[in-house]
Design an enzyme around this catalytic site. Structure first.
Site, mmCIF file in Angstrom:
data_model
loop_
_atom_site.group_PDB
_atom_site.id
_atom_site.type_symbol
_atom_site.label_atom_id
_atom_site.label_comp_id
_atom_site.label_asym_id
_atom_site.label_seq_id
_atom_site.Cartn_x
_atom_site.Cartn_y
_atom_site.Cartn_z
ATOM 1 N N HIS A 1 11.867 29.708 49.710
ATOM 2 C CA HIS A 1 12.196 29.915 51.118
ATOM 3 C C HIS A 1 13.627 29.479 51.442
ATOM 4 C CE1 HIS A 1 7.612 29.474 52.246
ATOM 5 N NE2 HIS A 1 7.889 30.629 51.654
ATOM 6 N N PRO A 2 14.646 29.921 50.735
ATOM 7 C CA PRO A 2 16.004 29.469 51.063
ATOM 8 C C PRO A 2 16.489 30.072 52.380
ATOM 9 C CG PRO A 2 16.097 31.187 49.394
ATOM 10 C CD PRO A 2 14.647 30.856 49.597
#
Length: 544
Positions: free
Chosen positions: A480-481
């Protein structure tokens, strides 16, 4: 680079109103919305290839898409001190649909408080009441139209097509500790437990390529180019006028009359900005990149959810370990999917989830559990030969922040991805509390018939110090960057609340990189919301 700076090896490839870089989660949405006006010409450039690959569409195929150069950028993080010096593989979608073609398919908006915080940080128009209409706009929810959901949109949301008794037992056990069942994780308050809704259609993955791009590709005013690496944004003065991209051994220059829109994701968008001379000046000069616009926030503020995988051996329960570790079991799984598009091949990586607090003093849940009826030593390893389940728990609002920056002038070189996981005292303390909480849940009376036996991190690790060390040992990304081109008006911000890059004209960023703070849940659907809102802002500007 000016619009006239095209050498003999660079061919002119036309003029468009909008040039979108990246046909991923956001880019497919933008391509659809901007071409609804037949008078608007759009070019969509994608470095990956077609999604015409069977493992993209079979839900469990994420196992074969991640780590596959056909569909994954094959990136790695630097060696992380907080993870005891480990480097993590860092999958990113390299295919039409981007990460929605390879991700876990979980439909999650996050909490109302996430977006209200964005607004409180000075981002007018990004509170929960502002963004909810954009979540609704594209939703096609299995429950039909309600105040919190919509029907008939491009983004399909369904229930999963399988169930496991052991997961229902975990839900019953969690109730004993105050984690109560919840009907809807997506009404702004996701506290509680429930079975994740997913982005599928009748047991087949649903991506933004299917929902948004395919219909738009029937329009004459959209052109899509795949296997094309965008090298730089072109400028005249401070105005973006197009891009140069490479396809095979040929380079092409395209012109954007209105805007260049970067939708390449939280890793590749800052990389492209830096290659184009936009970023922290001294860093760019060190690599011989001419500084066009000194913007120190580019590539900073990188945030991600770190998951801690706890594993418990069980008895008297069917799990995927037992079904998939025999020829008869594998044959049955394949037959079930072939006949009904259900069963384990239709599985999202996680079926059951819980949102709860690491401490009662928290106003909203700061922990998310992904509970799975399977187990491995490490992600990607073979399933264990015995029945077991995994409780992965992540800190939804980490304080640890990292960066993503270029390492050379070569557009084919991956950037340096530095997450700085568990680098703050608070994050380490939350990790210890999360591991203790996972253990506590598994002591529930409802789970006694299954005899849970802890494998990871292991019952020998009892002290806070030992558990903190184990968090570094078992922690891994949940992919989930966000945040590397954050929205705001402070000196570290890259874009304003209109997502236009500060100090430049004709250049906008529309992807997960604009999030000033990570949302409290999975990130794909929030990116679709961002693209929907951005499309309206882009069209409003064009009309004005």
């Amino acid at each position: 680079m000016s619009s006239s700076a095209t050498d003999q090896t660079t061919q002119d490839d036309g003029v468009f109103d909008y040039v979108i870089v990246g046909a991923g989660t956001a880019g497919c949405v933008l391509a659809n919305r901007l071409t609804e006006n037949p008078g608007t010409r759009v070019l969509l450039i994608e470095a990956g290839g077609s999604d015409n690959y069977h493992w993209v569409h079979i839900p469990v195929g994420y196992l074969y898409c991640m780590g596959n150069p056909r569909t994954d950028w094959m990136m790695k993080t630097v060696e992380e001190p907080g993870l005891n010096g480990r480097s993590l593989v860092y999958p990113r979608g390299k295919v039409l649909g981007g990460c929605t073609s390879v991700n876990g398919m979980i439909y999650m908006r996050g909490q109302a408080a996430d977006y209200d915080r964005w607004r409180q940080m000075g981002n007018v128009g990004w509170g929960w009441d502002d963004v909810l209409p954009y979540f609704l706009k594209s939703e096609d929810h299995h429950g039909g139209k309600t105040p919190m959901h919509n029907a008939g949109g491009e983004w399909k949301v369904t229930r999963q097509r399988l169930s496991w008794n052991i997961l229902r037992a975990v839900q019953e056990g969690a109730k004993e500790f105050g984690i109560l069942p919840r009907d809807d994780f997506n009404d702004g308050d996701n506290e509680g437990s429930g079975f994740f809704e997913v982005n599928q259609k009748r047991g087949v993955r649903w991506s933004t390529a299917k929902g948004f791009l395919r219909p738009a590709m029937k329009r004459n005013n959209l052109r899509v180019v795949t296997h094309a690496t965008t090298e730089v944004v072109r400028f005249e003065g401070k105005r973006a006028t197009g891009v140069i991209y490479r396809r095979g051994d040929r380079r092409f220059a395209v012109t954007a009359r209105a805007e260049v829109i970067l939708a390449a994701g939280a890793i590749n968008t800052p990389k492209l900005l830096e290659h184009s001379g936009i970023g922290e000046g001294a860093r760019l000069q060190a690599f011989g990149i001419e500084v066009r616009h000194d913007l120190p926030g580019v590539g900073e503020n990188l945030q991600d959810h770190l998951q801690l995988r706890t594993v418990f051996k069980v008895k008297n329960a069917e799990t995927l370990n037992t079904r998939a570790n025999s020829l008869i079991g594998k044959a049955g799984i394949a037959l079930q999917y072939a006949l009904t598009q259900s069963g384990p091949l239709s599985m999202a990586p996680s079926q059951f989830g819980m949102f709860t607090k690491s401490d009662p003093s928290k106003e909203t849940p700061d922990l998310e559990y992904h509970v799975q009826p399977l187990s491995t030593d490490r992600l990607g390893d073979p399933l264990h030969p015995f029945p077991a389940i995994t409780l992965s728990v992540c800190n939804l609002r980490p304080e640890s922040m990292g960066s993503c920056h270029v390492t050379s002038v070569d557009a084919d070189e991956q950037p340096e991805i530095r997450l700085n996981y568990l680098s703050t005292e608070t994050d380490r303390a939350v990790a210890v509390k999360a591991l203790r909480q996972a253990r506590m849940i598994m002591t529930a009376r409802a789970l006694e018939p299954y005899g849970p036996d802890e494998i990871l991190p292991g019952p020998a690790h009892r002290s806070d110090e030992a558990l903190a060390a184990q968090a570094g040992h078992i922690g891994t990304t949940i992919f989930h960057p966000v945040g590397t081109c954050k929205m705001g008006s402070d000196p570290a911000a890259v874009v304003g609340s209109d997502l236009a890059v500060h100090g430049l004209d004709g250049l906008r960023v529309v992807d997960a990189s604009i999030m000033p703070r990570i949302v409290s849940g999975n990130t794909a659907s929030p990116v679709i919301m961002i693209a929907e809102k951005a499309a309206d802002m882009i069209r409003d500007k064009a009309i004005a």
